[in-house]
Design a protein around this motif. Structure first.
Motif, PDB file in Angstrom:
ATOM      1  N   PHE A  37      24.073  30.789 -16.103  1.00 45.48           N
ATOM      2  CA  PHE A  37      24.414  31.825 -16.886  1.00 45.48           C
ATOM      3  C   PHE A  37      24.789  33.403 -16.552  1.00 45.48           C
ATOM      4  O   PHE A  37      24.414  33.602 -16.163  1.00 45.48           O
ATOM      5  CB  PHE A  37      22.871  32.219 -17.900  1.00 45.48           C
ATOM      6  N   ARG A  38      25.907  33.568 -17.383  1.00 48.40           N
ATOM      7  CA  ARG A  38      26.553  34.310 -18.135  1.00 48.40           C
ATOM      8  C   ARG A  38      26.602  34.664 -18.471  1.00 48.40           C
ATOM      9  O   ARG A  38      27.273  34.449 -19.696  1.00 48.40           O
ATOM     10  CB  ARG A  38      27.292  34.618 -16.787  1.00 48.40           C
ATOM     11  N   HIS A  39      26.303  36.611 -18.838  1.00 45.96           N
ATOM     12  CA  HIS A  39      25.955  36.962 -20.108  1.00 45.96           C
ATOM     13  C   HIS A  39      26.482  38.900 -20.029  1.00 45.96           C
ATOM     14  O   HIS A  39      25.203  39.067 -20.055  1.00 45.96           O
ATOM     15  CB  HIS A  39      25.193  37.208 -21.395  1.00 45.96           C
ATOM     16  N   ARG A 127      14.472  43.106 -18.593  1.00 47.35           N
ATOM     17  CA  ARG A 127      14.272  42.120 -18.784  1.00 47.35           C
ATOM     18  C   ARG A 127      15.091  41.148 -19.586  1.00 47.35           C
ATOM     19  O   ARG A 127      15.447  40.042 -19.999  1.00 47.35           O
ATOM     20  CB  ARG A 127      12.967  41.627 -19.698  1.00 47.35           C
ATOM     21  N   SER A 128      15.901  41.789 -20.335  1.00 50.07           N
ATOM     22  CA  SER A 128      17.840  41.174 -20.580  1.00 50.07           C
ATOM     23  C   SER A 128      18.631  40.502 -19.193  1.00 50.07           C
ATOM     24  O   SER A 128      18.948  40.850 -18.063  1.00 50.07           O
ATOM     25  CB  SER A 128      17.812  41.794 -20.695  1.00 50.07           C
ATOM     26  N   PRO A 176      12.909  32.763 -23.723  1.00 49.22           N
ATOM     27  CA  PRO A 176      12.257  33.188 -22.780  1.00 49.22           C
ATOM     28  C   PRO A 176      12.192  32.516 -21.121  1.00 49.22           C
ATOM     29  O   PRO A 176      12.035  31.202 -21.470  1.00 49.22           O
ATOM     30  CB  PRO A 176      10.806  33.552 -23.661  1.00 49.22           C
ATOM     31  N   VAL A 177      11.795  33.072 -20.333  1.00 49.43           N
ATOM     32  CA  VAL A 177      12.013  32.396 -19.129  1.00 49.43           C
ATOM     33  C   VAL A 177      10.673  33.445 -18.710  1.00 49.43           C
ATOM     34  O   VAL A 177      10.822  34.507 -18.598  1.00 49.43           O
ATOM     35  CB  VAL A 177      13.169  32.163 -18.627  1.00 49.43           C
ATOM     36  N   LYS A 178      10.027  32.665 -17.639  1.00 45.35           N
ATOM     37  CA  LYS A 178       8.062  32.991 -16.568  1.00 45.35           C
ATOM     38  C   LYS A 178       9.282  32.832 -15.455  1.00 45.35           C
ATOM     39  O   LYS A 178       9.275  32.430 -14.847  1.00 45.35           O
ATOM     40  CB  LYS A 178       7.146  32.517 -17.658  1.00 45.35           C
ATOM     41  N   VAL A 179       8.707  34.218 -15.030  1.00 45.86           N
ATOM     42  CA  VAL A 179       8.134  34.029 -12.964  1.00 45.86           C
ATOM     43  C   VAL A 179       6.808  34.400 -12.748  1.00 45.86           C
ATOM     44  O   VAL A 179       6.346  35.732 -13.225  1.00 45.86           O
ATOM     45  CB  VAL A 179       9.689  35.231 -13.192  1.00 45.86           C
ATOM     46  N   TYR A 185       8.047  38.134 -20.170  1.00 44.83           N
ATOM     47  CA  TYR A 185       9.200  37.434 -19.467  1.00 44.83           C
ATOM     48  C   TYR A 185      10.745  38.147 -19.577  1.00 44.83           C
ATOM     49  O   TYR A 185      10.962  39.019 -20.062  1.00 44.83           O
ATOM     50  CB  TYR A 185      10.018  36.127 -21.087  1.00 44.83           C
ATOM     51  N   PHE A 186      11.484  36.875 -19.093  1.00 47.53           N
ATOM     52  CA  PHE A 186      12.656  36.908 -19.179  1.00 47.53           C
ATOM     53  C   PHE A 186      13.611  36.595 -20.399  1.00 47.53           C
ATOM     54  O   PHE A 186      13.248  35.973 -20.656  1.00 47.53           O
ATOM     55  CB  PHE A 186      13.851  36.801 -17.457  1.00 47.53           C
ATOM     56  N   LEU A 187      14.917  37.258 -20.511  1.00 49.10           N
ATOM     57  CA  LEU A 187      15.533  36.606 -21.412  1.00 49.10           C
ATOM     58  C   LEU A 187      16.760  36.647 -22.126  1.00 49.10           C
ATOM     59  O   LEU A 187      17.927  37.353 -21.498  1.00 49.10           O
ATOM     60  CB  LEU A 187      15.326  37.964 -23.262  1.00 49.10           C
TER      61      LEU A 187
END
Length: 210
Positions: A37-39, A127-128, A176-179, A185-187
């Motif tokens: 993923f890239r943004h 978190r982005s 949303p990604v949880k670690v 969350y990471f977004l």
């Protein structure tokens, strides 16, 4: 087709599905690092950082103005009595917006609002996610995020400690990604590029009970 033929067809179907699952499992063990993923929005997050600094200075200045400029009014001294002394009048109460309670309350409220605005902006930046990298072997992943003023930050964790609660096609704005062990969350912004969607769904995009 007899019963034996049906059994052989069913066994062949199960074998094909098993081989397909095995290939999917092997595909996650990549031979080299893969960007999933890239943004990159460095300019936008520089603006967010400047906005946070401006808001912090404004609310700090307003709190100082409330602390220094607002003072409780004191009652004027009574003139000397010329005749017989009379009972002293009750002390005058502080007027509205000039008491110490209002002064300290307004000052604390300004500091609290400034803290929330600055902290929220910085947390949103941290978190982005700007890039997701699956490392060689498929056992670890790196989440690279934005930081204030366009700086970069990264977090490398085992893949088993990453969980995605929903599929990427089911969210309109951010995934949303949880670690494990990390607060909030990471977004992953849906406007970004999923460079390897199938591999992403099998690794970072999979749900795991943390």
């Amino acid at each position: 087709m007899g019963l034996a033929g049906l059994l052989r067809a069913a066994a062949a179907g199960r074998g094909a599905r098993g081989r397909g699952l095995a290939r999917a499992a092997l595909d996650t063990q990549v031979p080299r690092d893969v960007v999933l993923f890239r943004h990159d929005r460095a300019r936008f997050f520089r603006f967010v950082a400047l906005l946070c600094v401006g808001q912090g200075l404004f609310w700090a200045w307003l709190a100082r103005l409330a602390y220094v400029g607002v003072r409780p009014r004191r009652a004027a001294p009574e003139p000397e009595p010329e005749v017989a002394p009379e009972p002293a009048p009750a002390p005058a109460r502080d007027q509205p917006f000039t008491s110490n309670l209002w002064r300290y309350g307004f000052c604390g409220s300004c500091l609290a609002v400034g803290f929330v605005v600055v902290g929220g902006g910085l947390l949103f930046s941290r978190r982005s996610v700007r890039q997701v990298v699956l490392h060689r072997g498929g056992q670890a992943v790196t989440l690279r995020t934005h930081s204030p003023f366009g700086l970069r930050d990264s977090l490398t964790v085992p893949l088993r400690d990453v969980s995605c609660r929903v599929h990427r096609s089911q969210v309109p704005a951010a995934l949303p990604v949880k670690v494990r062990g990390v607060t909030f969350y990471f977004l992953l912004d849906r406007a970004g590029q999923f460079l390897n969607p199938q591999l992403f769904d099998l690794t970072v995009g999979a749900y795991r009970k943390l």
